[in-house]
Design an enzyme around this catalytic site. Structure first.
Site, PDB file in Angstrom:
ATOM      1  N   CYS A  81       0.864  -1.170   0.000  1.00  0.00           N
ATOM      2  CA  CYS A  81       0.000   0.000   0.000  1.00  0.00           C
ATOM      3  C   CYS A  81       0.904   1.224   0.000  1.00  0.00           C
ATOM      4  CB  CYS A  81      -0.894   0.042   1.242  1.00  0.00           C
ATOM      5  SG  CYS A  81      -2.028  -1.347   1.409  1.00  0.00           S
ATOM      6  N   GLY A 108      -0.663   0.678  -4.993  1.00  0.00           N
ATOM      7  CA  GLY A 108      -2.010   0.204  -4.721  1.00  0.00           C
ATOM      8  C   GLY A 108      -2.996   0.813  -5.687  1.00  0.00           C
ATOM      9  N   ASN A 120       0.399   1.040   6.109  1.00  0.00           N
ATOM     10  CA  ASN A 120       1.043   0.205   5.105  1.00  0.00           C
ATOM     11  C   ASN A 120       1.733  -0.930   5.841  1.00  0.00           C
ATOM     12  OD1 ASN A 120       2.507  -0.961   3.040  1.00  0.00           O
ATOM     13  ND2 ASN A 120       4.067   0.642   2.982  1.00  0.00           N
ATOM     14  N   GLY A 121       1.355  -2.164   5.528  1.00  0.00           N
ATOM     15  CA  GLY A 121       1.957  -3.308   6.182  1.00  0.00           C
ATOM     16  C   GLY A 121       0.922  -4.361   6.495  1.00  0.00           C
ATOM     17  N   TYR A 147      11.687  -4.341  -6.817  1.00  0.00           N
ATOM     18  CA  TYR A 147      10.483  -4.145  -7.615  1.00  0.00           C
ATOM     19  C   TYR A 147       9.513  -3.104  -7.086  1.00  0.00           C
ATOM     20  CZ  TYR A 147       5.967  -5.343  -9.790  1.00  0.00           C
ATOM     21  OH  TYR A 147       4.768  -5.300 -10.445  1.00  0.00           O
TER      22      TYR A 147
END
Length: 499
Positions: A28, A54, A129-130, A270
């Site tokens: 995210c 996202g 985020n996570g 990436y």
């Protein structure tokens, strides 16, 4: 009362990413601004720069000094926040936003962040985020004590833990809550007193801090600062909690002590945009260095180096420069295969790679080519790309991968397929090569990857990064996974990927 009714469904479209699920989905992206004249507009711009992290849904929450306002929608940032009217619904000098894929909780507006709640101390909004790896256990305990959940997101566990904490200040209650949490998190929290940003003690998920005039801004990646015209100050340190008040005071504390950092190494491979900086390094230069290291470890007699676009391009440049072989765009990517109103049929699914990628026949025909990609997940896309090269007349097709074999699932906010669907979990290199029908196949070694990003190699006793998807060396406890393997009860939001 907060204005949180501006939920929109966007175009109700679904992101077309990879029809075979053959890429690891980024986790995210979060962005926050405080003491900014146009906080919501800056947040929307920042989220646009983080769109790659996202594409399923987006939300922004703002605060005008008296009231919180929220707007959430399915789809891209531009579909929901491109109009002046949308931004006007989010007044105030403080705002936070979130773009997401669902790693836990599934899709749907009720899980779109920032999540908001009215606590005894006032409004509380959180963008996360996570992934919390003991969220099921915590949720079950909270529900047993009377908590009522409004979403199926693991992030809501944090809100309930804060709400039930007995500590006097909101910062202390947040720390109290996070002491119970396992896993990975980069959080931006909004309260009437100001903004709080924090990272998990190992710094698995990224979070950076910047300045935009008198405003303080936070983001998942530095590229978001470039877009809004902010100056990058520094990374939020692992385990650090930064409090920024509405009068501009910044306070830093490390309530969890200091542990050796373990940031996600796949950010280099990436996830992050190439024009970002991560862990002190240019992501673009790191990817070129990965390609160069791969060329040293696994050279190949060939005529051309061809990237699998777009993520394989920097590594392919590095491989070409190190090997002395020419770099060519032997595959052309269509940038207009993005979104569809319906889920594709099986026949369309099989044609998906050719709709997204097409061989540059005039370049590859009769040539020995080396394909460079960032990773192999299920292997289905790699197989189709190799077949496409052969159909275009390539004499030989060699495959080189700019990461070690992805053989383990991630439980820290990355949507990884179940382990039994990961090609490297099922096969050794030889059978993998046969499966994708390449003339040769090689991956960068784990030590080579570490060297490429500035380390001497992987310290087995204390790895410098989280590399669990390659090594199976998970840096935290995985309580929910352990309970699931023991046959424990599953809760409604459980979509944990079995290792």
């Amino acid at each position: 009362m907060p204005n949180i009714d501006n939920d929109v469904a966007g175009n109700m479209t679904h992101p077309w990413l990879d029809l075979d699920g053959d890429k690891l989905r980024e986790e995210c992206g979060v962005f926050g601004a405080i003491n900014a004249a146009d906080a919501s507009a800056a947040t929307a711009l920042g989220l646009h720069a983080l769109q790659h992290r996202g594409q399923e849904a987006v939300g922004i929450t703002s605060f005008d000094g008296k009231e919180f306002f929220s707007r959430r929608g399915l789809g891209h940032v531009a579909e929901n926040f491109s109009s002046a009217e949308a931004i006007a619904e989010l007044p105030g000098t403080m705002a936070a936003g979130h773009v997401r894929y669902s790693t836990t909780g599934g899709s749907g507006l009720r899980n779109v962040q920032p999540l908001y709640a009215e606590l005894a101390s006032g409004g509380f909004a959180v963008a996360h985020n996570g992934n919390i790896s003991n969220a099921q256990m915590l949720r079950k305990d909270l529900v047993g004590k009377g908590s009522i959940f409004q979403s199926t997101s693991d992030t809501e566990v944090i809100i309930h833990l804060v709400a039930t904490s007995r500590y006097p200040t909101i910062a202390d209650r947040l720390v109290d809550a996070l002491r119970l949490v396992e896993g990975a998190y980069a959080l931006i929290v909004m309260t009437p007193e100001g903004m709080i940003a924090c990272r998990d003690p190992l710094g698995i998920r990224p979070l950076v801090m910047g300045k935009m005039g008198d405003a303080v801004v936070f983001a998942s990646e530095t590229v978001a600062f470039d877009v809004v015209g902010a100056e990058f100050i520094r990374e939020v340190e692992p385990g650090e909690l930064l409090q920024v008040s509405t009068d501009g005071e910044v306070k830093s504390v490390h309530p969890f002590g200091k542990s050796p950092a373990r940031p996600c190494i796949f950010e280099h491979v990436y996830f992050s945009r190439p024009d970002s900086f991560f862990a002190g390094h240019s992501v673009y230069e790191a990817r070129k260095a990965i390609g160069a290291e791969l060329a040293k470890e696994s050279p190949c007699e060939a005529d051309l180096i061809v990237p699998v676009p777009d993520s394989g391009v920097p590594a392919a440049i590095g491989y070409a420069q190190a090997s002395g072989l020419p770099f060519e765009l032997g595959i052309i990517r269509s940038h207009y295969v993005g979104r569809t109103f319906i889920q594709p049929s099986d026949s369309a699914r099989h044609a998906g790679v050719k709709r997204k990628h097409n061989a540059n026949r005039s370049l590859v025909e009769g040539k020995r080519i080396v394909l460079i990609d960032d990773s192999i997940v299920r292997g289905t896309t790699s197989l189709k790309i190799v077949e496409m090269m052969r159909e275009a007349g390539a004499k030989e097709v060699h495959f080189r991968v700019a990461s070690p074999p992805t053989a383990h699932s991630c439980f820290y906010g990355v949507d990884t397929p179940e382990r039994n669907k990961l090609l490297a979990a099922r096969m050794q290199i030889g059978p993998m090569r046969e499966y994708i029908k390449a003339d040769s196949l090689a991956f960068i070694s784990i030590d080579g990857l570490y060297r490429a990003v500035g380390a001497k190699g992987r310290d087995k006793a204390c790895p410098q990064f989280c590399d669990a998807c390659f090594t199976g060396d998970y840096p935290t406890s995985l309580t929910d996974l352990r309970l699931k393997e023991q046959g424990g009860d599953e809760l409604p939001f459980d979509d944990t990927k079995a290792a």
